[in-house]
Design a protein around this motif. Sequence first.
Motif, PDB file in Angstrom:
ATOM      1  N   HIS A   8     -27.020 -24.610  -7.471  1.00 39.56           N
ATOM      2  CA  HIS A   8     -27.099 -25.983  -8.155  1.00 39.56           C
ATOM      3  C   HIS A   8     -28.201 -26.776  -7.236  1.00 39.56           C
ATOM      4  O   HIS A   8     -27.694 -26.782  -6.029  1.00 39.56           O
ATOM      5  N   GLY A   9     -29.078 -27.219  -7.653  1.00 41.01           N
ATOM      6  CA  GLY A   9     -30.051 -28.128  -7.173  1.00 41.01           C
ATOM      7  C   GLY A   9     -29.478 -29.418  -6.750  1.00 41.01           C
ATOM      8  O   GLY A   9     -29.754 -30.216  -5.751  1.00 41.01           O
ATOM      9  N   VAL A  10     -28.481 -29.913  -7.322  1.00 43.76           N
ATOM     10  CA  VAL A  10     -27.658 -31.138  -6.901  1.00 43.76           C
ATOM     11  C   VAL A  10     -26.981 -31.092  -5.531  1.00 43.76           C
ATOM     12  O   VAL A  10     -26.926 -32.148  -5.110  1.00 43.76           O
ATOM     13  N   THR A  11     -26.884 -29.911  -5.032  1.00 43.06           N
ATOM     14  CA  THR A  11     -26.428 -29.813  -3.582  1.00 43.06           C
ATOM     15  C   THR A  11     -27.298 -30.554  -2.623  1.00 43.06           C
ATOM     16  O   THR A  11     -26.995 -30.999  -1.745  1.00 43.06           O
ATOM     17  N   ALA A  12     -28.510 -30.896  -3.010  1.00 40.25           N
ATOM     18  CA  ALA A  12     -29.301 -31.614  -1.972  1.00 40.25           C
ATOM     19  C   ALA A  12     -28.873 -33.205  -2.095  1.00 40.25           C
ATOM     20  O   ALA A  12     -29.238 -33.704  -0.851  1.00 40.25           O
ATOM     21  N   GLN A  13     -27.960 -33.564  -2.807  1.00 36.13           N
ATOM     22  CA  GLN A  13     -27.592 -34.987  -2.604  1.00 36.13           C
ATOM     23  C   GLN A  13     -26.436 -34.979  -1.752  1.00 36.13           C
ATOM     24  O   GLN A  13     -25.668 -35.836  -1.859  1.00 36.13           O
TER      25      GLN A  13
END
Length: 343
Positions: free
Chosen positions: A75-80
């Motif tokens: 998941h790309g949202v892990t960058a947050q």
Amino acid sequence: MPKFSSIDDLRAAVSDLPAANHEVADQVAGREAQLTKPPGSLGRLEDLTAWLAAWQGQNPPRLEVVEILVFAGNHGVTAQGVSAYPAEVTAQMVANFAAEGAAINQLTREAKANLRVMPLSLDTPTADFTEGPAMAEAEFLEAVSAGYEAVPAAADLLVLGEMGIGNTTAAAALSGALFGGGARFAGTGTGVDDAGLKRKRDVIERALQRHSGAIADPLHAAAALGGRELAAMFGACLAARHNAIPVLIDGFVSTAAVAPLKALRADALDHAHVGHVSAEAGHCLLLRELGMTPLLDLGMRLGEGSGAAVAVLVLRAALACHTGMATFEEAQVSDKQVSDKDA
């Protein structure tokens, strides 16, 4: 070529669902009434046997081929900063599954089941859904199709599980989109601290606001806020219904993954039971929204299909009692007396 070429194609598949076989369920109930026990004394075990029969369409039901499917996605949202673990742990855990070193490997063995782990484009995480949709329509349909096509038609029972760093954030966001209430479904996931939980809630609120125009539709919400492993579980649950296979859902993420089915059609999860209630905060809330009662409450929050795999043992116990117990006539045991008042 994906089975589903458009959202409309997928929506049509959800609207065309076979019903349970109530005739065989009644046959099972009839035998239950003759077994050497007070009526209803095995509680939900009796209901589970009838449920298996109704959705398999056979009496007695069987659990000879139990398939556990674990889908993995990144998941790309892990960058947050929403997870306590880095994204590379997803691939590392998939390797651990292959080496039979994970909890699900041990539980699969005890459940006498077959385990398949399907990584889905781990090198290409979904997009950060605070910046845009997690998946474009084609990506979403490809993942749904992968899950649908992974289900063997000969299975007697399907167990759904997942692995994906960041996917409790996706599950909470999708649950919020489907049932409202913003970030109320957010929990600590893999163990974030208070600051991490605040970030997670903020991320979910921002995502719901950004995709407010799409989330009125459950399928568009699943594409905008979900993940490949969630989409695959959606597809697998749908395939099971089309192939007369009952389903055990695992914890919070797995339940969120299939929740759009019920949002689209009220009876779409009648062939499924939730294996356990996760200790992840949002699961109880989501189950309440779905009107589903889990089989077990063990304080688990691992994922991997682990809680549902334990619940397979409950189904085996239910089936063993139904098929192995003697009837009152066979055991030459007197049945309960019926008084004039009861008659």
